[in-house]
Design a protein around this motif. Structure first.
Motif, PDB file in Angstrom:
ATOM      1  N   THR A 221     -43.002   7.947 -11.920  1.00 46.88           N
ATOM      2  CA  THR A 221     -42.092   8.995 -11.488  1.00 46.88           C
ATOM      3  C   THR A 221     -42.960  10.129 -10.983  1.00 46.88           C
ATOM      4  OG1 THR A 221     -40.535   8.382 -13.221  1.00 46.88           O
ATOM      5  CG2 THR A 221     -40.186  10.499 -12.134  1.00 46.88           C
ATOM      6  N   PRO A 222     -43.224  10.132  -9.679  1.00 39.85           N
ATOM      7  CA  PRO A 222     -44.235  11.076  -9.160  1.00 39.85           C
ATOM      8  C   PRO A 222     -43.797  12.516  -9.357  1.00 39.85           C
ATOM      9  CG  PRO A 222     -43.026  10.069  -7.339  1.00 39.85           C
ATOM     10  CD  PRO A 222     -42.598   9.358  -8.595  1.00 39.85           C
ATOM     11  N   ARG A 223     -44.741  13.327  -9.780  1.00 38.83           N
ATOM     12  CA  ARG A 223     -44.464  14.761  -9.942  1.00 38.83           C
ATOM     13  C   ARG A 223     -44.783  15.429  -8.600  1.00 38.83           C
ATOM     14  NH1 ARG A 223     -48.094  16.592 -14.146  1.00 38.83           N
ATOM     15  NH2 ARG A 223     -49.424  17.468 -12.529  1.00 38.83           N
ATOM     16  N   ILE A 224     -43.727  15.561  -7.773  1.00 37.75           N
ATOM     17  CA  ILE A 224     -43.951  16.061  -6.417  1.00 37.75           C
ATOM     18  C   ILE A 224     -44.061  17.574  -6.442  1.00 37.75           C
ATOM     19  CG2 ILE A 224     -42.972  16.254  -4.096  1.00 37.75           C
ATOM     20  CD1 ILE A 224     -41.779  13.490  -4.500  1.00 37.75           C
ATOM     21  N   VAL A 225     -45.253  18.051  -6.176  1.00 38.85           N
ATOM     22  CA  VAL A 225     -45.512  19.483  -6.284  1.00 38.85           C
ATOM     23  C   VAL A 225     -45.475  20.152  -4.922  1.00 38.85           C
ATOM     24  CG1 VAL A 225     -46.890  19.225  -8.345  1.00 38.85           C
ATOM     25  CG2 VAL A 225     -47.998  19.072  -6.080  1.00 38.85           C
ATOM     26  N   GLN A 226     -45.425  19.349  -3.873  1.00 40.78           N
ATOM     27  CA  GLN A 226     -45.597  19.929  -2.549  1.00 40.78           C
ATOM     28  C   GLN A 226     -44.972  18.965  -1.550  1.00 40.78           C
ATOM     29  OE1 GLN A 226     -47.901  22.582  -3.007  1.00 40.78           O
ATOM     30  NE2 GLN A 226     -47.197  23.478  -1.068  1.00 40.78           N
ATOM     31  N   GLU A 227     -44.446  19.487  -0.497  1.00 41.12           N
ATOM     32  CA  GLU A 227     -43.909  18.611   0.544  1.00 41.12           C
ATOM     33  C   GLU A 227     -44.455  19.040   1.885  1.00 41.12           C
ATOM     34  OE1 GLU A 227     -39.648  18.816   0.083  1.00 41.12           O
ATOM     35  OE2 GLU A 227     -39.635  16.848  -0.885  1.00 41.12           O
ATOM     36  N   GLY A 228     -44.723  18.065   2.694  1.00 46.96           N
ATOM     37  CA  GLY A 228     -45.107  18.379   4.070  1.00 46.96           C
ATOM     38  C   GLY A 228     -44.044  17.837   4.997  1.00 46.96           C
ATOM     39  N   THR A 229     -44.130  18.211   6.260  1.00 45.61           N
ATOM     40  CA  THR A 229     -43.127  17.733   7.201  1.00 45.61           C
ATOM     41  C   THR A 229     -43.600  16.496   7.947  1.00 45.61           C
ATOM     42  OG1 THR A 229     -44.002  19.298   8.809  1.00 45.61           O
ATOM     43  CG2 THR A 229     -42.074  19.993   7.567  1.00 45.61           C
ATOM     44  N   THR A 230     -44.895  16.290   7.984  1.00 46.78           N
ATOM     45  CA  THR A 230     -45.422  15.131   8.704  1.00 46.78           C
ATOM     46  C   THR A 230     -46.555  14.518   7.899  1.00 46.78           C
ATOM     47  OG1 THR A 230     -47.195  16.250   9.882  1.00 46.78           O
ATOM     48  CG2 THR A 230     -44.985  16.367  10.876  1.00 46.78           C
ATOM     49  N   HIS A 231     -46.936  13.323   8.289  1.00 49.81           N
ATOM     50  CA  HIS A 231     -48.057  12.679   7.641  1.00 49.81           C
ATOM     51  C   HIS A 231     -49.294  13.570   7.661  1.00 49.81           C
ATOM     52  CE1 HIS A 231     -46.625   8.773   6.541  1.00 49.81           C
ATOM     53  NE2 HIS A 231     -46.091   8.575   7.739  1.00 49.81           N
ATOM     54  N   TYR A 232     -49.510  14.220   8.785  1.00 49.79           N
ATOM     55  CA  TYR A 232     -50.740  14.989   8.920  1.00 49.79           C
ATOM     56  C   TYR A 232     -50.734  16.250   8.092  1.00 49.79           C
ATOM     57  CZ  TYR A 232     -52.221  11.738  12.402  1.00 49.79           C
ATOM     58  OH  TYR A 232     -52.605  10.595  13.009  1.00 49.79           O
ATOM     59  N   THR A 233     -49.577  16.892   8.020  1.00 53.59           N
ATOM     60  CA  THR A 233     -49.544  18.084   7.169  1.00 53.59           C
ATOM     61  C   THR A 233     -49.695  17.680   5.711  1.00 53.59           C
ATOM     62  OG1 THR A 233     -47.132  17.999   7.200  1.00 53.59           O
ATOM     63  CG2 THR A 233     -48.201  19.480   8.772  1.00 53.59           C
TER      64      THR A 233
END
Lengths: 300, 300
Positions: A221-233
């Motif tokens: 259950t990944p602890r998602i701390v951050q989101e980007g909009t693209t693969h590169y970001t």
DNA sequence: TGGTGTACATAGCAAAATTGTATGGGATGA
DNA sequence: TCATCCCATACAATTTTGCTATGTACACCA
């Protein structure tokens, strides 16, 4: 009301020969017919184009201006047909291509584009890089002709056709200085305590859901701390040391400094990337691009 | 065979509305007529332009190409008429002007050109500088519309019309370091022992003959040691110290370094410069230029 | 000065192209 | 399966274009 090509041709011939009579001979019609057509043209333009004198006709200033325009219009009309025919033959034209950002520099794509251009220098391309969610929508809209995208299973009777291109595998991307780099995880479940980064679900819901589902199945259950909009970001955030992510193996061609890819045994997500287009898109450029990119594999 | 403007308009309307029926309504004609015209257009172009499906029609790739061309052709056809009308009104157009090289920078000419352009920004000019002999010929040929030139007396029933512009006088041009500069000649006869430079007779026979005739009458048989092709090359030779020459007083605006002009009492050649054009040149720009340059003097 | 030839304009009729009406055929959706 | 929508076809009606014969203006020439 409308400009008639025949009249323009008559007018140009008259102006060239300086005489209705000689023009009539050249055009294989009777002189009075020309006289009338010329009058009709002048009425539609609104001003006299030729001065009639005893020895023939000469262009008025307005006639000179119109003569130049007429010649160009006639030429352009011929060119318009020629261009349309060449477009139909696929010798010239335009192909709008949507592509998953991560594959924009994929050597297979680049080679296909290059070959296409060599074979048909008249073709122009537009390449749009984006995430999977948007790309299929834009094919459906007709904004772009083709796309390289993960489409999920396609209904046979739907509006889209597709052929498989490559099947990408996913790897774990970690920072070189992180603990994960020193003690590589063996299974996905080992990542439960790690800071995780993922692209925003709205950018590619299907792929996002697929990944999350896979994680859950393997006890993560990944602890998602951050989101980007693209693969590169997203990879940029990894490079900044903010956490780890999973990324297509194709990304190894363009990794930001400090990021390395690690294989995890039970991270066996296989993402089939398809070349998709609308079945009702009649562009003759499409089958050729399919052949170039995917060889002669059978359509999926 | 010929592209008909009406058909193009039909096609564009059909493509815009995506339906023969709606286009027929918009165009106020029956739908079968449109169907037929569309077919004829496609036959003349050579390829299908529209795909007929159950819900209407959509552009084929060739149709897309032809649609763009058709819109431009229709626009250009309208513009062609508009431009012709404006040319007839004298709002736009072109005036080819031949001018004696020596007057190319004459302030009166420059002012006229400037005023003309302010009043009618759509007018373009071509200025050709040349010597008198060629300039009249080019007006007769119709290569240029008007000229400022010495024409000699004009027959009333000839093809040329003219109004006087200025009457130039001639001066002696000498080098500052020459003997002539220190001891200015009083009469033409004093120049019999001087090295003389003159333009080549073939460049302007009339003017050449007139000058030589005048010299003879006043006891001067010039020892022509050098010939130039234009006023400026002649003055260049003077500046080089190779001799003296006579030159229009207007040349004082552009003398090469080291050359000065000297009045000689019996060098009273008066050269009337006329603005000339073909009487049968119908350009509406001509009378306006005559007015601007020569005011409202009566025609000569 | 009047004849003669050349060149464009006009008139009336014939041919061709365009349009309108009625109808057919295929796809779509209830 | 039927109703509906949309484009295609057939044929008659109309408009446009073209041809023949003739008129008119102008230049050229005797």
């Amino acid at each position: 009301m409308y400009t008639n090509g025949r009249r323009l041709h008559y007018f140009v011939t008259i102006a060239d020969l300086g005489s209705l009579g000689r023009a009539a001979q050249t055009l294989h019609i009777a002189q009075p017919a020309l006289s009338r057509q010329l009058r009709l043209l002048e009425e539609s333009v609104g001003v006299p184009l030729l001065d009639r004198n005893a020895r023939g006709v000469t262009l008025t200033p307005a006639g000179h201006s119109y003569y130049a325009s007429a010649r160009r219009l006639l030429d352009d009309a011929v060119l318009a047909s020629a261009r349309a025919v060449r477009t139909a033959r696929g010798e010239v034209g335009h192909l709008g291509l949507g592509i998953l950002e991560i594959y924009a520099w994929h050597e297979s794509v680049l080679r296909a584009l290059q070959t296409y251009r060599q074979q048909s220098p008249g073709i122009t391309f537009t390449i749009e890089a984006m995430l999977s969610g948007a790309v299929t929508q834009r094919v459906l809209d007709g904004h772009i002709d083709m796309a390289l995208a993960y489409t999920g299973p396609l209904a046979d009777d739907g509006p889209l056709a597709a052929v498989p291109w490559i099947e990408d595998t996913y790897l774990l991307a970690v920072h070189e200085d992180s603990g994960l780099s020193r003690r590589p995880p063996r299974r996905l479940a080992d990542l439960n305590d790690e800071d995780f980064i993922l692209f925003r679900r709205d950018r590619s819901p299907r792929l996002h859901d697929l990944l999350i589902h896979h994680f859950h199945q393997h006890g993560l259950t990944p602890r998602i701390v951050q989101e980007g909009t693209t693969h590169y970001t997203v990879l940029g955030l990894v490079a900044a040391g903010l956490g780890c992510t999973v990324t297509p193996a194709s990304a190894k061609r363009r990794l930001p400094p400090g990021v390395k890819l690690v294989a995890v045994s039970d991270l066996d997500v296989r993402m089939p990337i398809n070349l998709v287009w609308r079945k009702d898109n009649p562009s003759p450029l499409i089958p050729r691009f399919v052949d170039l990119l995917c060889g002669d594999r059978p359509p999926a």
